[in-house]
Design an enzyme around this catalytic site. Sequence first.
Site, mmCIF file in Angstrom:
data_model
loop_
_atom_site.group_PDB
_atom_site.id
_atom_site.type_symbol
_atom_site.label_atom_id
_atom_site.label_comp_id
_atom_site.label_asym_id
_atom_site.label_seq_id
_atom_site.Cartn_x
_atom_site.Cartn_y
_atom_site.Cartn_z
ATOM 1 N N LYS A 1 13.207 -13.908 -31.863
ATOM 2 C CA LYS A 1 12.272 -14.421 -31.128
ATOM 3 C C LYS A 1 10.891 -14.746 -31.208
ATOM 4 C CE LYS A 1 12.611 -10.465 -28.374
ATOM 5 N NZ LYS A 1 12.572 -9.577 -27.251
ATOM 6 N N HIS B 1 13.403 -15.981 -15.927
ATOM 7 C CA HIS B 1 13.804 -14.680 -16.526
ATOM 8 C C HIS B 1 13.101 -13.781 -15.887
ATOM 9 C CE1 HIS B 1 13.752 -11.715 -19.848
ATOM 10 N NE2 HIS B 1 14.678 -12.329 -20.378
ATOM 11 N N ARG B 2 13.555 -12.542 -15.840
ATOM 12 C CA ARG B 2 13.042 -11.271 -14.984
ATOM 13 C C ARG B 2 12.370 -10.187 -15.855
ATOM 14 N NH1 ARG B 2 18.431 -7.785 -13.507
ATOM 15 N NH2 ARG B 2 19.211 -7.277 -15.461
ATOM 16 N N HIS C 1 18.449 -13.974 -14.574
ATOM 17 C CA HIS C 1 19.339 -13.147 -15.213
ATOM 18 C C HIS C 1 19.520 -12.059 -14.047
ATOM 19 C CE1 HIS C 1 18.284 -14.368 -19.479
ATOM 20 N NE2 HIS C 1 17.552 -15.340 -18.789
ATOM 21 N N THR D 1 20.026 -17.587 -26.394
ATOM 22 C CA THR D 1 18.772 -17.306 -26.702
ATOM 23 C C THR D 1 18.716 -17.435 -28.196
ATOM 24 O OG1 THR D 1 18.708 -15.739 -24.799
ATOM 25 C CG2 THR D 1 16.889 -15.758 -26.324
ATOM 26 N N ASN E 1 0.649 -1.125 -0.015
ATOM 27 C CA ASN E 1 0.134 0.057 -0.041
ATOM 28 C C ASN E 1 0.672 1.468 -0.025
ATOM 29 O OD1 ASN E 1 -2.652 -0.177 -0.220
ATOM 30 N ND2 ASN E 1 -2.840 -0.630 2.133
ATOM 31 N N ASP F 1 13.005 -17.439 -25.844
ATOM 32 C CA ASP F 1 12.800 -16.094 -25.578
ATOM 33 C C ASP F 1 11.681 -16.031 -24.425
ATOM 34 O OD1 ASP F 1 12.455 -12.682 -25.852
ATOM 35 O OD2 ASP F 1 14.464 -13.717 -26.792
ATOM 36 N N LYS G 1 17.770 -21.181 -25.180
ATOM 37 C CA LYS G 1 16.823 -20.504 -24.317
ATOM 38 C C LYS G 1 15.672 -20.210 -25.291
ATOM 39 C CE LYS G 1 16.153 -16.662 -21.570
ATOM 40 N NZ LYS G 1 15.146 -15.697 -22.534
ATOM 41 N N LYS H 1 16.971 -16.695 -31.895
ATOM 42 C CA LYS H 1 16.506 -15.424 -32.241
ATOM 43 C C LYS H 1 16.123 -15.809 -33.694
ATOM 44 C CE LYS H 1 17.638 -12.686 -28.903
ATOM 45 N NZ LYS H 1 16.579 -12.219 -27.820
#
Length: 474
Positions: free
Chosen positions: A176, A293-294, A326, A172, A122, A202, A200, A174
Site C-alpha cells: 500500500k 472506505h470505512r 466496505h 487493492t 454528548n 489503499d 483500488k 499492494k
Amino acid sequence: SPQXETKASVGFKAGVKDYKLTYYTPDYKTKDTDILAAFRVTPQPGVPPEEAGAAVAAESSTGTWTTVWTDGLTSLDRYKGRCYHIEPVAGEENHFIAYVAYPLDLFEEGSVTNMFTSIVGNVFGFKALRALRLEDLRIPPAYSKTFQGPPHGIQVERDKLNKYGRPLLGCTIKPKLGLSAKNYGRAVYECLRGGLDFTKDDENVNSQPFMRWRDRFVFCAEAIYKAQAETGEIKGHYLNATAGTCEEMIKRAVFARELGVPIIMHDYLTGGFTANTSLAHYCRDNGLLLHIHRAMHAVIDRQKNHGIHFRVLAKALRMSGGDHIHSGTVVGKLEGERDITLGFVDLLRDDFIAKDRSRGIYFTQDWVSLPGVLPVASGGIHVWHMPALTEIFGDDSVLQFGGGTLGHPWGNAPGAVANRVALEACVQARNEGRDLAREGNEIIREASKWSPELAAACEVWKEIKFEFQAVDTL
C-alpha cells in the site's frame, strides 16, 4: 399534569429532578416522522434502567442536569426526546435496550453531522451509564428525503459500466505504501488487463513524499485507458481523493474528472460526514462514482456494549452519499455474524427492510426511493471463497481480492484472470441451477481444468472448508 410542565402557571421549581419524570414515557405512541434509536444501555450499579434510558433521551435532546427557567419559554413536550420502551437483553446481566424517539424538528435537514451530534454527541460520556451503544436508527422518510443519498446508486452504476448479471471484481494495489507512481500504474494496468473491473488505492494512500497524488492520478488514468482499449470493457481505479482539507479534496476530485476516470474514493469516517456529503454532491453533479472506505470503523463499532454499531454508520453513509462501501466478508465467520452482516448489506441495497431482530434489525426501515449502495467484500479472500461470496452477496456487490490477486505465483495479470474465471464459473453454475454452497469446490476445480491461471491459484491457497453447509436455514 406532570407531562405538561412548561405552563407558566405551574411556577418555576428550581432544583435537580429525576430524568425519568419527564423523559420516560412508556405510553408514548411513536410518530411516523420521529427518528427512533435503539441504545444498548449498561447502567452503573444502583441506577434503575428507566432512569438510565430517560437520561439518554434527555442528554441527547433537550435536557440539562438541572431545571432551568428558560424551559418555560419553549414547549418541552414538543421538542424532548422520549424513552418509550425498555427491555432487558437476553443472557446479559444489567444490559438493556432503551428505545428513544426524537421529534423530527430537533435535526437540521440534510446533515448527517448534525444528526450524530444530537444523538450521540454528548451522552456517551454520561456518568450514570457504565457503557452505551447505539444499535440501530430508524430514519423516517420525512428526514431521508432531505438527503441526496448516493451519487448514482446501483442501477446507474451498472448502466455507466455496462456490466450486468454478476458481482463486480476489484483489487487493492499492494504494497500500500512505497511504490512510485509509475510502478503503481503498472500494477493497476496488469490487474485491469487480466480481467478485473476495478483496482483500488489503499485507504492510507493520499499524497505522500514517495508518490504525490497528481502523479498517481495521471499514471492510473493511463493504465485505465490502456486496459480499456485492450479488453473492450470499461475499467476503473478508485482514486483516493481524501485530503487534509475539504478544498484540497475537491481539487483532487476535479482533477480526476478532468482526466475522465469513472470513479474516485473517500475515507468517510476519518474524512468526516461533512466532507463526505460535499464530495458526494460533487460526484453526482459531475458524473463520478464514489467508492467509500470505512477506515476507523472498528474504533467505533468493535465493542459490543459501547460505541455505534456499523449498521448505523452504513445507514448514515447511504444518506450522506457513496456508491460502494466496505461491509466485511462474512466468509468463514460465525453464523450469527453472517446474519447480522447480511442485515446491513440489505440496509445498503434495498428500498424496504422489515424489522428482524435475529439479523440485528431493530426497526423497519423504509428508504422510499433513495438509491442503493453496493456492499464491498474485501479482506483475506481468494478464489476458493468465490462460490460462497457469490451465494451470499448475490449480483449487487463488489468482491475485492487484494492479496488474492497480487499474491498469484505468476503475477498480477494471471491473478486477475484466475479471479475472473472463478467468478464467471460460479455465476454460470448458479444460473444453471447448481447449489454453490454444496458444490462450490467442485465448480472451482472444474473451471481450473481449462484455466492454468486458476489452477495455479487453487494450488497456492488450497481448498478451504466452507463453514456453512446449510444455506437454506437462513
